[in-house]
Design an enzyme around this catalytic site. Structure first.
Site, PDB file in Angstrom:
ATOM      1  N   HIS A   1      -7.798   3.555   6.228  1.00  0.00           N
ATOM      2  CA  HIS A   1      -6.969   3.163   5.085  1.00  0.00           C
ATOM      3  C   HIS A   1      -6.291   4.397   4.491  1.00  0.00           C
ATOM      4  CE1 HIS A   1      -5.552   0.641   1.888  1.00  0.00           C
ATOM      5  NE2 HIS A   1      -6.258   1.241   0.950  1.00  0.00           N
TER       6      HIS A   1
ATOM      7  N   ASN B   1       1.005   3.249  10.930  1.00  0.00           N
ATOM      8  CA  ASN B   1       0.149   3.717  12.037  1.00  0.00           C
ATOM      9  C   ASN B   1       0.468   2.907  13.279  1.00  0.00           C
ATOM     10  OD1 ASN B   1      -1.378   1.630  10.172  1.00  0.00           O
ATOM     11  ND2 ASN B   1      -2.106   1.302  12.255  1.00  0.00           N
TER      12      ASN B   1
ATOM     13  N   MET C   1      -1.997  -7.498   6.830  1.00  0.00           N
ATOM     14  CA  MET C   1      -2.934  -8.443   6.195  1.00  0.00           C
ATOM     15  C   MET C   1      -2.350  -9.096   4.950  1.00  0.00           C
ATOM     16  SD  MET C   1      -6.211  -5.898   6.432  1.00  0.00           S
ATOM     17  CE  MET C   1      -6.535  -4.932   7.911  1.00  0.00           C
ATOM     18  N   SER C   2      -1.026  -9.185   4.894  1.00  0.00           N
ATOM     19  CA  SER C   2      -0.424  -9.723   3.664  1.00  0.00           C
ATOM     20  C   SER C   2       0.926 -10.355   3.964  1.00  0.00           C
ATOM     21  CB  SER C   2      -0.229  -8.587   2.658  1.00  0.00           C
ATOM     22  OG  SER C   2       0.773  -7.691   3.131  1.00  0.00           O
TER      23      SER C   2
ATOM     24  N   HIS D   1      -3.355   0.438  -4.820  1.00  0.00           N
ATOM     25  CA  HIS D   1      -2.592  -0.597  -5.517  1.00  0.00           C
ATOM     26  C   HIS D   1      -2.816  -0.434  -7.015  1.00  0.00           C
ATOM     27  CE1 HIS D   1      -1.537  -3.063  -2.001  1.00  0.00           C
ATOM     28  NE2 HIS D   1      -2.669  -2.613  -1.507  1.00  0.00           N
TER      29      HIS D   1
ATOM     30  N   HIS E   1      -4.896  -9.941  -2.032  1.00  0.00           N
ATOM     31  CA  HIS E   1      -5.109 -10.179  -0.599  1.00  0.00           C
ATOM     32  C   HIS E   1      -6.173 -11.244  -0.372  1.00  0.00           C
ATOM     33  CE1 HIS E   1      -3.599  -5.987  -0.783  1.00  0.00           C
ATOM     34  NE2 HIS E   1      -2.985  -6.298   0.326  1.00  0.00           N
TER      35      HIS E   1
ATOM     36  N   SER F   1       0.812  -1.224   0.000  1.00  0.00           N
ATOM     37  CA  SER F   1       0.000   0.000   0.000  1.00  0.00           C
ATOM     38  C   SER F   1       0.840   1.265   0.000  1.00  0.00           C
ATOM     39  CB  SER F   1      -0.885   0.053   1.250  1.00  0.00           C
ATOM     40  OG  SER F   1      -1.828  -0.954   1.219  1.00  0.00           O
TER      41      SER F   1
ATOM     42  N   ALA G   1       2.494  -2.390   4.241  1.00  0.00           N
ATOM     43  CA  ALA G   1       2.167  -1.385   5.248  1.00  0.00           C
ATOM     44  C   ALA G   1       1.699  -2.156   6.471  1.00  0.00           C
ATOM     45  CB  ALA G   1       1.051  -0.489   4.734  1.00  0.00           C
TER      46      ALA G   1
ATOM     47  N   TYR H   1      -8.277 -11.154   1.967  1.00  0.00           N
ATOM     48  CA  TYR H   1      -9.555 -10.515   2.344  1.00  0.00           C
ATOM     49  C   TYR H   1     -10.392 -10.089   1.147  1.00  0.00           C
ATOM     50  CZ  TYR H   1      -7.012  -6.074   1.716  1.00  0.00           C
ATOM     51  OH  TYR H   1      -6.262  -5.042   1.209  1.00  0.00           O
ATOM     52  N   GLU H   2      -9.790 -10.128  -0.035  1.00  0.00           N
ATOM     53  CA  GLU H   2     -10.573  -9.819  -1.233  1.00  0.00           C
ATOM     54  C   GLU H   2     -11.412 -11.019  -1.676  1.00  0.00           C
ATOM     55  OE1 GLU H   2      -8.259  -7.301  -4.266  1.00  0.00           O
ATOM     56  OE2 GLU H   2      -6.693  -8.198  -3.046  1.00  0.00           O
TER      57      GLU H   2
HETATM   58  N1  HPA Z   1      -3.531  -3.495  11.042  1.00  0.00           N
HETATM   59  C1  HPA Z   1      -3.563  -4.354  10.004  1.00  0.00           C
HETATM   60  N2  HPA Z   1      -3.098  -4.074   8.809  1.00  0.00           N
HETATM   61  C2  HPA Z   1      -2.529  -2.869   8.637  1.00  0.00           C
HETATM   62  C3  HPA Z   1      -2.448  -1.915   9.668  1.00  0.00           C
HETATM   63  C4  HPA Z   1      -2.981  -2.255  10.935  1.00  0.00           C
HETATM   64  O1  HPA Z   1      -2.956  -1.475  11.909  1.00  0.00           O
HETATM   65  N3  HPA Z   1      -1.838  -0.809   9.157  1.00  0.00           N
HETATM   66  C5  HPA Z   1      -1.534  -1.096   7.865  1.00  0.00           C
HETATM   67  N4  HPA Z   1      -1.960  -2.342   7.540  1.00  0.00           N
END
Ligand code: HPA
Length: 269
Positions: A244, A232, A208-209, A58, A80, A28, A110, A82-83
């Site tokens: 996001h 973050n 998540m990846s 993306h 991903h 990301s 990320a 989750y998709e």
């Molecule tokens: N959690 C999960 N996936 C993420 C996060 C998060 O805080 N930040 C960027 N991808």
């Protein structure tokens, strides 16, 4: 195998005799890596047997180009779980790149910082991971031509490559952290209770990846290196709520630093 060969034939037709040695997966907001890079770009949606990704941030293209004089294949965006894409399909491009000739794969993502010492904008190099997705991309029938049924996972993020990466970071005066990444399915961000639990399990960052990709890369005996950009603080680490948009904005800001580090590493491979 038939599917991989079909995809490979299509790509060979597009890229002629360009033979990639190094693969890069951009997460990301890390698209800045490709600014000023010129080569042959192919949209995922045009590549047979590739899934299609619609997550904002993306690009969804495979770029073949020289980076620091090395032949690279750069995935601008990834698939991903989750998709709703199977982990087998999420990791299919890595099998294609292996047969195309890559020896090294650099994965980026990320991630949310679980370790309280981490600041937003930090780079964490993965020294290990926890697969918390409840599934594994190697499930199903194994193709012995690609790798073994029960691959060892004791050196997923190659120790020699990590040493090299640390040296490069030092030369560039970039401070990098090392830590453990935990992969969840998403797409919801975590609760504060989950983040506390992951910290107890030993995780420093959450995302998540990447883990399915690293598992397959290791299975294929590709030397693998991975970096998280801490976009973050994970839930509960600070009072902020997560979005996001924030992830993408930090990715853009700190992405340049990670880009220059990866380029330096590529120059030393
Ligand atoms: N959690 C999960 N996936 C993420 C996060 C998060 O805080 N930040 C960027 N991808």
């Amino acid at each position: 195998m038939k599917k991989i060969e079909e995809t490979l034939n299509y790509l060979r037709n597009e890229i002629h005799d360009f033979k990639p040695e190094i693969g890069v997966i951009l997460g990301s907001g890390l698209g800045v890596f490709c600014n000023n890079l010129k080569g042959i770009s192919i949209k995922y949606k045009d590549i047979p047997n590739f899934a299609t990704s619609k997550v904002s941030g993306h690009k969804g293209e495979l770029l073949y180009c020289k980076v620091e004089d090395k032949n690279c294949a750069i995935m601008q965006g990834r698939f991903h779980y989750y998709e709703g894409i199977s982990l087998q399909d999420c990791t299919f491009p890595i099998k294609v790149l292996k047969l195309a000739g890559i020896k090294t794969l650099i994965i980026t993502n990320a991630a949310g910082g679980i370790n309280k010492e981490f600041n937003v904008g930090d780079i964490m190099m993965l020294k290990d991971h926890i697969n918390f997705m409840g599934a594994n991309p190697l499930m199903g029938k194994n193709n012995e031509n690609l790798g073994e049924r029960f691959p060892d996972m004791s050196n997923v993020y190659d120790a020699n490559l990590r040493k090299k990466a640390k040296k490069c970071a030092k030369e560039l005066n970039i401070d990098i952290k090392e830590g453990i990444y935990i992969a969840t399915t998403g797409p919801s961000y975590e609760t504060a209770a989950e983040i506390n639990a992951y910290r107890i399990l030993g995780a420093d960052a959450v995302g998540m990846s990447s883990v399915p990709e690293a598992i397959v890369s290791n299975y294929l005996k590709i030397n693998t290196l991975a970096f998280s950009l801490i976009t973050n603080h994970a839930t509960g680490v600070s009072k902020n709520t997560l979005s996001h948009q924030e992830v993408l904005e930090t990715g853009k800001k700190a992405g340049l630093k990670l880009s220059s580090l990866i380029k330096k590493i590529i120059s030393k491979l």
